[in-house]
Design a protein around this motif. Structure first.
Motif, mmCIF file in Angstrom:
data_model
loop_
_atom_site.group_PDB
_atom_site.id
_atom_site.type_symbol
_atom_site.label_atom_id
_atom_site.label_comp_id
_atom_site.label_asym_id
_atom_site.label_seq_id
_atom_site.Cartn_x
_atom_site.Cartn_y
_atom_site.Cartn_z
ATOM 1 N N GLY A 1 -1.438 8.185 4.568
ATOM 2 C CA GLY A 1 -0.337 8.833 5.140
ATOM 3 C C GLY A 1 0.495 9.702 6.222
ATOM 4 O O GLY A 1 1.716 9.451 6.606
ATOM 5 N N ILE B 1 8.991 4.999 5.688
ATOM 6 C CA ILE B 1 7.944 4.848 5.029
ATOM 7 C C ILE B 1 7.688 4.559 3.688
ATOM 8 O O ILE B 1 7.488 6.405 3.154
ATOM 9 N N LYS B 2 7.236 3.777 3.126
ATOM 10 C CA LYS B 2 6.586 4.159 1.880
ATOM 11 C C LYS B 2 4.941 3.921 1.388
ATOM 12 O O LYS B 2 5.280 2.499 2.232
ATOM 13 N N GLU B 3 4.646 3.918 -0.084
ATOM 14 C CA GLU B 3 3.526 3.459 -0.128
ATOM 15 C C GLU B 3 3.634 2.734 -0.848
ATOM 16 O O GLU B 3 4.338 2.256 -2.222
ATOM 17 N N ALA C 1 -4.125 3.791 4.431
ATOM 18 C CA ALA C 1 -3.088 4.875 3.119
ATOM 19 C C ALA C 1 -3.458 6.027 3.350
ATOM 20 O O ALA C 1 -3.561 7.158 2.282
ATOM 21 N N CYS D 1 4.850 6.743 14.143
ATOM 22 C CA CYS D 1 4.194 6.041 12.808
ATOM 23 C C CYS D 1 3.057 5.515 13.775
ATOM 24 O O CYS D 1 2.172 6.031 13.273
ATOM 25 N N CYS E 1 -1.468 7.309 13.045
ATOM 26 C CA CYS E 1 -2.131 6.403 12.850
ATOM 27 C C CYS E 1 -3.586 6.932 13.174
ATOM 28 O O CYS E 1 -3.555 6.377 14.311
ATOM 29 N N ALA F 1 3.655 7.773 7.526
ATOM 30 C CA ALA F 1 5.162 8.067 6.428
ATOM 31 C C ALA F 1 5.472 9.674 6.437
ATOM 32 O O ALA F 1 6.524 9.771 6.596
ATOM 33 N N LYS G 1 -1.077 -1.218 0.853
ATOM 34 C CA LYS G 1 -0.578 0.219 2.534
ATOM 35 C C LYS G 1 0.207 0.397 2.194
ATOM 36 O O LYS G 1 0.965 -0.201 1.211
ATOM 37 N N TYR G 2 0.765 1.168 3.424
ATOM 38 C CA TYR G 2 2.819 1.629 3.533
ATOM 39 C C TYR G 2 3.097 0.151 3.906
ATOM 40 O O TYR G 2 3.035 -0.452 4.990
ATOM 41 N N GLU G 3 4.369 0.224 3.898
ATOM 42 C CA GLU G 3 4.915 -0.486 4.265
ATOM 43 C C GLU G 3 6.352 0.590 5.137
ATOM 44 O O GLU G 3 6.645 1.117 4.312
ATOM 45 N N CYS H 1 -4.328 -0.669 6.973
ATOM 46 C CA CYS H 1 -3.982 0.495 7.185
ATOM 47 C C CYS H 1 -5.398 0.748 6.301
ATOM 48 O O CYS H 1 -5.013 0.647 5.693
#
Length: 56
Positions: free
Chosen positions: A13, A24-26, A11, A44, A48, A16, A30-32, A9
């Protein structure tokens, strides 16, 4: 099986923004993805640029 975001990742976004259920949240580095909210649609992974989201 929910998706998980790997250490690849960057990051950006994109995942998300693509998630239709906002699962998906920051995170810190990395995003989770919240596995309880994930509907396993794969949006997602498609969005990506580095293929960080993978099915667990």
């Amino acid at each position: 099986m929910a998706y998980k975001i790997t250490d690849e990742c960057i990051a950006c976004g994109a995942c998300a923004e693509a998630c239709p259920v906002s699962a998906i949240k920051e995170g810190d580095c990395k995003y989770e993805i919240n596995a309880d909210e994930c509907i396993e649609c794969g949006a997602c992974a498609e969005a990506c640029p580095v293929a960080a989201p993978v099915a667990e």
